[in-house]
Design a protein around this motif. Structure first.
Motif, PDB file in Angstrom:
ATOM      1  N   PRO A 145      -9.175   2.852  10.315  1.00 23.08           N
ATOM      2  CA  PRO A 145      -8.060   2.533  11.217  1.00 23.08           C
ATOM      3  C   PRO A 145      -8.381   1.314  12.072  1.00 23.08           C
ATOM      4  CG  PRO A 145      -8.438   4.899  11.157  1.00 23.08           C
ATOM      5  CD  PRO A 145      -9.570   4.264  10.388  1.00 23.08           C
ATOM      6  N   ASP A 146      -7.477   0.350  12.087  1.00 26.22           N
ATOM      7  CA  ASP A 146      -7.690  -0.940  12.735  1.00 26.22           C
ATOM      8  C   ASP A 146      -6.557  -1.191  13.722  1.00 26.22           C
ATOM      9  OD1 ASP A 146      -7.955  -3.595  13.461  1.00 26.22           O
ATOM     10  OD2 ASP A 146      -8.439  -4.295  11.439  1.00 26.22           O
ATOM     11  N   CYS A 147      -6.840  -1.039  15.014  1.00 28.60           N
ATOM     12  CA  CYS A 147      -5.794  -1.179  16.041  1.00 28.60           C
ATOM     13  C   CYS A 147      -5.162  -2.569  16.021  1.00 28.60           C
ATOM     14  CB  CYS A 147      -6.377  -0.883  17.421  1.00 28.60           C
ATOM     15  SG  CYS A 147      -6.910   0.823  17.650  1.00 28.60           S
ATOM     16  N   GLU A 148      -5.976  -3.591  15.837  1.00 24.45           N
ATOM     17  CA  GLU A 148      -5.453  -4.963  15.825  1.00 24.45           C
ATOM     18  C   GLU A 148      -4.503  -5.172  14.647  1.00 24.45           C
ATOM     19  OE1 GLU A 148      -7.118  -9.554  15.573  1.00 24.45           O
ATOM     20  OE2 GLU A 148      -8.442  -7.931  16.238  1.00 24.45           O
ATOM     21  N   PHE A 149      -4.867  -4.634  13.475  1.00 23.51           N
ATOM     22  CA  PHE A 149      -4.000  -4.752  12.306  1.00 23.51           C
ATOM     23  C   PHE A 149      -2.676  -4.022  12.537  1.00 23.51           C
ATOM     24  CE2 PHE A 149      -2.311  -3.277   8.255  1.00 23.51           C
ATOM     25  CZ  PHE A 149      -2.386  -4.420   7.471  1.00 23.51           C
ATOM     26  N   VAL A 150      -2.746  -2.843  13.143  1.00 18.76           N
ATOM     27  CA  VAL A 150      -1.539  -2.069  13.417  1.00 18.76           C
ATOM     28  C   VAL A 150      -0.593  -2.848  14.329  1.00 18.76           C
ATOM     29  CG1 VAL A 150      -0.654  -0.017  14.589  1.00 18.76           C
ATOM     30  CG2 VAL A 150      -2.608   0.183  13.030  1.00 18.76           C
ATOM     31  N   VAL A 151      -1.128  -3.409  15.395  1.00 14.96           N
ATOM     32  CA  VAL A 151      -0.306  -4.156  16.350  1.00 14.96           C
ATOM     33  C   VAL A 151       0.383  -5.343  15.685  1.00 14.96           C
ATOM     34  CG1 VAL A 151      -0.384  -5.599  18.413  1.00 14.96           C
ATOM     35  CG2 VAL A 151      -1.620  -3.432  18.371  1.00 14.96           C
ATOM     36  N   GLU A 152      -0.343  -6.044  14.806  1.00 20.71           N
ATOM     37  CA  GLU A 152       0.179  -7.265  14.209  1.00 20.71           C
ATOM     38  C   GLU A 152       1.088  -7.025  13.012  1.00 20.71           C
ATOM     39  OE1 GLU A 152      -3.140  -9.702  13.234  1.00 20.71           O
ATOM     40  OE2 GLU A 152      -3.617 -10.194  15.331  1.00 20.71           O
ATOM     41  N   ASN A 153       0.915  -5.895  12.319  1.00 19.81           N
ATOM     42  CA  ASN A 153       1.596  -5.737  11.033  1.00 19.81           C
ATOM     43  C   ASN A 153       2.558  -4.550  10.939  1.00 19.81           C
ATOM     44  OD1 ASN A 153       0.183  -7.810   9.066  1.00 19.81           O
ATOM     45  ND2 ASN A 153      -1.443  -6.887  10.304  1.00 19.81           N
ATOM     46  N   TYR A 154       2.344  -3.493  11.708  1.00 14.36           N
ATOM     47  CA  TYR A 154       3.211  -2.329  11.569  1.00 14.36           C
ATOM     48  C   TYR A 154       4.595  -2.640  12.132  1.00 14.36           C
ATOM     49  CZ  TYR A 154      -0.335   0.893   9.833  1.00 14.36           C
ATOM     50  OH  TYR A 154      -1.267   1.537   9.049  1.00 14.36           O
ATOM     51  N   VAL A 171      10.373  -7.830  -3.272  1.00 12.71           N
ATOM     52  CA  VAL A 171       9.982  -6.526  -2.743  1.00 12.71           C
ATOM     53  C   VAL A 171       9.845  -6.631  -1.235  1.00 12.71           C
ATOM     54  CG1 VAL A 171       8.186  -4.757  -2.659  1.00 12.71           C
ATOM     55  CG2 VAL A 171       8.791  -5.819  -4.842  1.00 12.71           C
ATOM     56  N   MET A 172      10.545  -5.763  -0.518  1.00 11.93           N
ATOM     57  CA  MET A 172      10.384  -5.649   0.926  1.00 11.93           C
ATOM     58  C   MET A 172       9.512  -4.431   1.212  1.00 11.93           C
ATOM     59  SD  MET A 172      11.093  -3.893   3.900  1.00 11.93           S
ATOM     60  CE  MET A 172      12.460  -2.814   3.495  1.00 11.93           C
ATOM     61  N   HIS A 173       8.454  -4.640   1.996  1.00 14.18           N
ATOM     62  CA  HIS A 173       7.539  -3.551   2.343  1.00 14.18           C
ATOM     63  C   HIS A 173       7.383  -3.499   3.853  1.00 14.18           C
ATOM     64  CE1 HIS A 173       3.206  -1.759   2.321  1.00 14.18           C
ATOM     65  NE2 HIS A 173       4.119  -0.815   2.438  1.00 14.18           N
ATOM     66  N   ARG A 174       7.517  -2.304   4.409  1.00 17.48           N
ATOM     67  CA  ARG A 174       7.322  -2.115   5.847  1.00 17.48           C
ATOM     68  C   ARG A 174       6.569  -0.809   6.056  1.00 17.48           C
ATOM     69  NH1 ARG A 174      12.441  -2.420   7.689  1.00 17.48           N
ATOM     70  NH2 ARG A 174      12.799  -0.226   7.210  1.00 17.48           N
ATOM     71  N   ALA A 175       5.562  -0.857   6.939  1.00 20.33           N
ATOM     72  CA  ALA A 175       4.793   0.337   7.276  1.00 20.33           C
ATOM     73  C   ALA A 175       4.795   0.536   8.777  1.00 20.33           C
ATOM     74  CB  ALA A 175       3.360   0.226   6.772  1.00 20.33           C
ATOM     75  N   ASP A 176       4.839   1.781   9.216  1.00 18.26           N
ATOM     76  CA  ASP A 176       4.798   2.096  10.639  1.00 18.26           C
ATOM     77  C   ASP A 176       4.343   3.536  10.794  1.00 18.26           C
ATOM     78  OD1 ASP A 176       5.001   1.710  13.330  1.00 18.26           O
ATOM     79  OD2 ASP A 176       7.100   1.084  13.319  1.00 18.26           O
ATOM     80  N   PHE A 177       3.928   3.882  12.015  1.00 11.27           N
ATOM     81  CA  PHE A 177       3.541   5.265  12.271  1.00 11.27           C
ATOM     82  C   PHE A 177       4.783   6.144  12.340  1.00 11.27           C
ATOM     83  CE2 PHE A 177      -0.605   3.693  13.904  1.00 11.27           C
ATOM     84  CZ  PHE A 177      -1.407   4.557  13.178  1.00 11.27           C
ATOM     85  N   SER A 238     -17.230  -3.556  10.560  1.00 10.58           N
ATOM     86  CA  SER A 238     -16.013  -3.617  11.365  1.00 10.58           C
ATOM     87  C   SER A 238     -14.893  -2.914  10.616  1.00 10.58           C
ATOM     88  CB  SER A 238     -15.618  -5.073  11.641  1.00 10.58           C
ATOM     89  OG  SER A 238     -15.091  -5.677  10.478  1.00 10.58           O
ATOM     90  N   ALA A 239     -13.745  -2.792  11.274  1.00 14.01           N
ATOM     91  CA  ALA A 239     -12.594  -2.145  10.644  1.00 14.01           C
ATOM     92  C   ALA A 239     -12.036  -2.967   9.496  1.00 14.01           C
ATOM     93  CB  ALA A 239     -11.497  -1.903  11.685  1.00 14.01           C
ATOM     94  N   GLU A 240     -12.487  -4.221   9.359  1.00 19.23           N
ATOM     95  CA  GLU A 240     -12.060  -5.035   8.221  1.00 19.23           C
ATOM     96  C   GLU A 240     -12.745  -4.595   6.934  1.00 19.23           C
ATOM     97  OE1 GLU A 240     -12.652  -9.120   9.125  1.00 19.23           O
ATOM     98  OE2 GLU A 240     -11.189  -9.147  10.766  1.00 19.23           O
TER      99      GLU A 240
END
Length: 249
Positions: A145-154, A171-177, A238-240
């Protein structure tokens, strides 16, 4: 067991899956691991054969299971075109059994994260370890789990151009919690044709898992030992880094 629409997604998305861009670093990693094994290999979540067909090309004695019949149909089609006779069947990683355990069981591309509840996770790990020979290994990977990735991409819509059967699509792709507390991520995908009409759409769910959480799960199922690295074989820094687990029954 937790009900989920991910199965419907993979069945309907099978025709699109191979046209999308997917990571490649895991392919050579799993082929190398499987090639070093003196015995049989089982791929869990073999999908359309992105890794499984490469195992066969490398001469590995490999079998495969997947929950989606749509994905398996596509794998068999690709295997036939390549001159292979695949040993694959439909099964749920949470409750499958094998009569003869495998020297190596692999669960690539974060497939384990489709287990959404603790009961599902424990059931899957018990089934996977039961399918692993006494001196064999279970190898699987998922993201940290990567908080920075979540903020920038979700919540952000990503668009990818794909070609299917000589025709152009997007293709449209969207991810979120979907559930912040439980760490359940919902991904949504839509395939548009050149006229922006929806051809097919679907959604899937994943349960994010931390390194410490997975170690606790391994203790609960009685795994004898484990090691976590990245795909280069080094300790994650790292989370990467993808978390790659090598587990002994």
């Amino acid at each position: 067991m937790e009900s989920d629409d991910s199965l419907d997604y993979y069945d309907t998305w099978a025709a699109v899956y191979d046209a999308e861009e997917t990571p490649t670093e895991d392919v050579s990693y799993y082929v190398d691991r499987a090639s070093d094994v003196d015995g049989r290999v089982l791929e869990v979540g073999c999908g359309t054969g992105r890794i499984y067909l490469e195992l066969l090309r490398a001469g590995v004695d490999a079998s495969g299971i997947d929950l989606s019949t749509g994905m398996l149909d596509k794998l068999r089609e690709r295997a036939t075109e390549a001159g292979f006779d695949p040993d694959v069947w439909q099964a749920d990683m949470r409750e499958f059994t094998v009569s003869d355990p495998y020297e190596l069981v692999v669960v690539p591309f974060r497939a384990f994260l489709h287990n959404l509840t603790i009961d599902d996770q424990l059931a899957a790990l018990r089934s996977l370890l039961d399918a692993t020979a006494e001196n064999g290994e279970l190898v699987l990977n998922f993201y940290a789990p990567d908080c920075e990735f979540v903020v920038e991409n979700y919540g952000v819509e990503e668009i990818e151009a794909v070609e299917i059967g000589g025709e152009q699509y997007r293709v449209m792709h969207r991810a979120d919690f979907e559930d912040d507390v439980e760490g359940i991520v919902k991904g949504e995908k839509v395939l548009f044709d050149e006229h922006d009409d929806v051809v097919v759409s679907g959604s899937y769910r994943l349960k994010s898992v931390t390194k410490r959480e997975f170690e606790l799960l391994l203790r609960l199922v009685g795994a004898s030992s484990w090691e976590v690295t990245n795909f280069d074989g080094d300790p994650p820094q790292s989370a990467e880094d993808e978390l790659v687990w090598s587990v002994r029954p």
